[in-house]
Write a protein that holds these residues in place. Structure first.
Motif, PDB file in Angstrom:
ATOM      1  N   LYS A  67       0.842  -1.190   0.000  1.00  0.00           N
ATOM      2  CA  LYS A  67       0.000   0.000   0.000  1.00  0.00           C
ATOM      3  C   LYS A  67       0.891   1.259   0.000  1.00  0.00           C
ATOM      4  N   GLY A 116       2.426   1.698  -3.363  1.00  0.00           N
ATOM      5  CA  GLY A 116       1.391   2.187  -4.282  1.00  0.00           C
ATOM      6  C   GLY A 116       1.168   3.682  -4.107  1.00  0.00           C
ATOM      7  N   VAL A 134      -1.967   4.278  -5.847  1.00  0.00           N
ATOM      8  CA  VAL A 134      -3.075   4.249  -4.888  1.00  0.00           C
ATOM      9  C   VAL A 134      -3.311   5.686  -4.441  1.00  0.00           C
ATOM     10  N   LYS A 135      -4.541   6.107  -4.390  1.00  0.00           N
ATOM     11  CA  LYS A 135      -4.818   7.486  -3.965  1.00  0.00           C
ATOM     12  C   LYS A 135      -4.846   7.577  -2.442  1.00  0.00           C
TER      13      LYS A 135
END
Ligand code: GRF
Length: 297
Positions: A83, A86, A92-93
């Protein structure tokens, strides 16, 4: 090198070994699956073959390490690790969680916001301190974190306190932060291991209402990059005989504003950065909530 990894990932020796095994086996598995799948594409050109192979293993690798991590009991670490990667790569926002409508403050109740990027032991300790008081005059009304992996995220859920999870970029703008702090009627902003620099616009908006705690005797061992174990290592390298905590107002420079309180503790010859950190953390937990209380009285 292994020591550094252990500190960076905050794991013990056994866990580090299991993580490295996961990386190694996950990596080999990725290569194996990649090579098995390539013939299905029927690519002739060597360059194109290489490009497709690299793309393929980039996709397979995260899945392979996650699967292997389950067998080594390291799923939690790897899901957080991926995460984080990312987020860094922009895949990943950053979850910008809009907190619910602020609870109404009952006068003369004062409300504080705690900002933290790390483990959050001070944040938890401050929450516990004000919860345990019979006469409820101060509440923790808002938690702010720039790191989706920070302890504050779990604390917010457990304690049912609204959390503003904000990206580095939105934070630097200052506008969102000011808006939330105003909406939540925050009387004092408490930094507890918050690693980003508070924007000047926010400092000007809340003069003398933002405080920080530093795990050493400022002006020594402070400034950019001086956080966590770096501080205690610097204290030991300088062969200081005492260390301690500094609680201070926040201004536009790192660890620089007017002092509110300094408490010292001895540095022992047998100290390691971890032992010294524990002694200093005890002082933080004892004095930070009381100082907040005094400032709000
Ligand atoms: C504390 O040592 C504090 O002095 C510094 O950051 C650390 C945060 O620790 N500013 P924790 O996340 O509250 O345990």
């Amino acid at each position: 090198m292994l020591d550094k990894l252990q500190k960076k990932w905050k794991v013990n020796g056994v866990q580090l070994a299991l993580i490295l095994c996961t990386f190694a086996i996950g990596g080999s598995l990725t290569g194996y699956i990649g090579r098995k799948l390539m013939p299905f594409f029927g690519i002739e050109s060597k360059i194109l073959w290489l490009v497709v192979y690299i793309l393929l293993i980039t996709i397979i690798w995260p899945m392979a390490v996650v699967v292997v991590s389950v067998f080594f009991g390291q799923y939690k670490f790897f899901s957080a690790y991926l995460k984080k990667m990312g987020l860094r790569m922009g895949l990943v926002k950053h979850p910008m969680v809009p907190p619910p409508v602020p609870a109404k403050k009952e006068e003369p109740m004062k409300s504080i916001a705690i900002m933290a990027s790390g483990k959050g032991s001070n944040a938890q300790n401050i929450i516990d301190y004000f919860h345990s008081q019979t006469e409820k005059r101060i509440m923790v009304g808002l938690l702010i974190s720039n790191n989706p992996m920070a302890g504050l995220n779990a604390i917010a859920e457990k304690e049912h306190i609204p959390l503003l999870s904000i990206s580095k970029e939105s934070f630097a703008g200052g506008k969102i932060l000011v808006e939330y702090l105003k909406n939540y009627n925050i009387d004092l902003i408490v930094l507890a291991g918050f690693l980003l620099k508070v924007p000047a616009s926010v400092i000007h908006f809340f003069p003398d209402k933002i405080i920080n705690i530093h795990p050493a005797l400022l002006p020594l061992h402070g400034g950019k990059g001086m956080y966590g174990h770096h501080v205690h290592e610097a204290v030991l390298n300088k062969k200081e005989t005492q260390s301690g905590i500094t609680i201070h107002y926040v201004d536009e420079a790192y660890d620089h504003g007017r002092f509110i309180l300094q408490i010292t503790c001895p540095v022992l010859e047998t100290d390691t950065p971890e032992l010294l950190a524990q002694r200093v953390k005890q002082l933080e937990h004892e004095h930070y909530p009381k100082t907040i209380e005094q400032l709000l009285q």
